[in-house]
Design a protein around this motif. Sequence first.
Motif: not given
Length: 305
Positions: A2-5, A70-77, A105-108, A119-123
Motif C-alpha cells: 500500500k502506497r502512502v498518498p 486488455i492485455q496492456q491493462i493487465n501488464q500495467v497491473e 494513477n490509483r497505485a500512485k 486521451n485521459g488519466g494523469r500522464v
Amino acid sequence: MKRVPAVTAALTAALALSLSGCDRGGNTDLGLALSTMNNPFFVGIKEGARAEAEARGLKINITDAQNDPIQQINQVETFTSQNVKAAVINPVDSDAAVPAVGVANRAKVPVISIDRGVNGGRVGSTIASDNVEGGRLAARTLAESLGGRGKVAFLEGQPGTSAARERGKGFEEGIRAYPGIEVVARQPADFDRTKGMDVMANMLQAHRDLVGVFAANDEMALGAAKALGSASGKRVKVVAFDGTPDGIAAVRTGTLTATVAQQPRLLGRQAVDWAVKAARGERLPARVKVPVVLVTKENADGFDG
C-alpha cells in the motif's frame, strides 16, 4: 504494497537513491508497456529503453501487448504489483489506454506515454516524434518528387492512435500547398505490412493512374510496394514514415522514394530519462517532441536511427 498518498521529502530522497541503482530490494524500477513488438520501430524503442536503463543500473520490465488493450491493462497491473517507481506506456489505442493509465494513477505510479498520447488519466509527459511536422515533410517530399502534379493515395495508420491522427493532419496541411496534387484514395491499413499490401492492391483496382503514395509508416509502405511491384519508387513514388531498417534498405534500393525517419532508440532512451524524473517528482512538460529526419537515397547510407 500500500502506497502512502502524500510523498514526503524523505520518501523522495529514498526514491532518488533507489533510481540511482542502489537499495532496490529486488523490485523492478520501471515498466515499459509497448503496444506491439511485431514492428521494427517498437523494437528500436525497446532497445533504446533497455540500454538507457542498464546504463543507469535500473531494472526495467518491458512487455508486449500484441495490440490488445486488455492485455496492456493487465501488464500495467503487473507493473504496480512489482512496485515500479514509474511506468511508460505506448498505447495500443489512445482511448483504450485510459483504463491502463487509471490503474497506475490509483497505485500512485507516475506515467509517461511514448510515441502515442493517451486521451485521459494523469500522464506526466508524452514523448513523441513531431508527427505533424513529419506529415508536412512527407507531403512536400511526395509533391516535389511528382513535380507538383498527379493523383496520389494515402495509407493511414491505426485508427484511434494519436500518431495516425497527427501524421494525417500534417500530410493534409502540407498537400494543400500543391493544388496540382489530388488525393484520390485514403484508407487505414493499421500500420501493418500485409494490410498495406491488401489496401494498396484494392486502391490500384479503382485508380490505375496513381503516381504517388504516402504511407503513414514503413511497414504499410513496404506492403504497398509489394502490391505496386516494379512500379514502386519509379512510376509510382512512395513516401513512408518511421525510418526502420527495412524502410531505409528500401530507400537505398529505390523501392521507396523516401521515409520520414523517427529515432526510436532516442525515444526509448528519453522515455527512461523522463520516467526517472517523474518518479523523483520533478515537474515535466506536457509534451516532448523529438525531431524527425528525411531519409532519401542520397543520405540513406549514412543514416543511423
